[in-house]
Design an enzyme around this catalytic site. Structure first.
Site, mmCIF file in Angstrom:
data_model
loop_
_atom_site.group_PDB
_atom_site.id
_atom_site.type_symbol
_atom_site.label_atom_id
_atom_site.label_comp_id
_atom_site.label_asym_id
_atom_site.label_seq_id
_atom_site.Cartn_x
_atom_site.Cartn_y
_atom_site.Cartn_z
ATOM 1 N N GLU A 165 0.868 -1.180 0.000
ATOM 2 C CA GLU A 165 0.000 0.000 0.000
ATOM 3 C C GLU A 165 0.899 1.222 0.000
ATOM 4 O OE1 GLU A 165 -2.794 2.633 3.017
ATOM 5 O OE2 GLU A 165 -2.419 0.526 3.505
ATOM 6 N N ARG A 211 17.437 3.830 13.146
ATOM 7 C CA ARG A 211 17.098 2.770 12.198
ATOM 8 C C ARG A 211 15.828 2.064 12.633
ATOM 9 N NH1 ARG A 211 21.139 2.064 8.251
ATOM 10 N NH2 ARG A 211 22.993 3.144 8.919
ATOM 11 N N HIS A 248 13.841 -2.903 4.412
ATOM 12 C CA HIS A 248 13.600 -2.927 2.976
ATOM 13 C C HIS A 248 12.443 -3.864 2.669
ATOM 14 C CE1 HIS A 248 16.326 -6.374 3.680
ATOM 15 N NE2 HIS A 248 15.589 -6.973 2.756
ATOM 16 N N GLU A 289 15.300 -4.863 -1.991
ATOM 17 C CA GLU A 289 16.256 -5.945 -2.236
ATOM 18 C C GLU A 289 15.826 -6.687 -3.490
ATOM 19 O OE1 GLU A 289 17.679 -10.204 -0.333
ATOM 20 O OE2 GLU A 289 16.758 -8.728 0.989
#
Length: 184
Positions: free
Chosen positions: A95, A119, A123, A165
């Site tokens: 989405e 952080r 990904h 990735e």
């Protein structure tokens, strides 16, 4: 290098047997906030080959949501009611939520992509048949790379800086083994 405080046995013991009442649960979608839907929709369709699966515009909340994923065009119903039912049963969608005005607000710097401190989000991943072929295509299309593949996956950036990735299922065990992973 830091060492994990977890071992394989402990990890396995932390994962309970799923309750039978959850047998029909699926992972439906992951949501990413986006700055400019024009750039995002173009990237995910033209660069990655995803299709628009469903979209909703909600002026009362000043936002639009775009659900994209991998599907054959002929599988997507044309009828709105059937399309909503079909979409609600899918798994693995993304989405993209656009909050009105972020694309035209010169002071809006964008959303945190999880790759700098603090952080958090890492990904999403897209499996391709051949990483080298995909990398060549991305290079020709001018896609920004976060990391080019050395012996494993590539990481590209979308228009909002989120990492994707690019992996190939066939070499996952080899790569993990080379890094000394303990497979369970």
């Amino acid at each position: 290098m830091a060492k994990s405080s977890l071992n394989i046995d402990e990890v396995q013991s932390l994962c309970a047997e799923p309750d039978p009442s959850t047998k029909d649960y699926i992972s439906h979608h992951t949501m990413l906030l986006i700055k400019d839907p024009r750039k995002t929709l173009d990237f995910y369709s033209r660069i990655l080959g995803m299709r628009m699966l469903y979209e909703a515009h909600v002026p009362a909340l000043s936002c639009s949501t775009f659900y994209m994923g991998f599907a054959k065009a002929e599988d997507i119903p044309k009828d709105k009611a059937k399309k909503l039912e079909w979409w609600s049963m899918l798994s693995g969608c993304i989405e993209f939520r656009y909050k009105y005005g972020t694309d035209t607000d010169k002071s809006f710097k964008g959303y945190h992509n999880g790759q700098s401190d603090p952080r958090g989000f890492g990904h999403i991943a897209v499996r391709v048949p051949n990483i080298d072929d995909a990398v060549k295509r991305f290079e020709l299309l001018g896609v920004e790379f976060a990391e080019k593949p050395k012996q494993g996956p590539a990481y590209i950036k979308d228009p909002d800086g989120y990492w994707i990735e690019i992996c190939s299922g066939g070499n996952a065990v080899k790569i993990l083994s080379e890094y000394g992973s303990q497979l369970s």
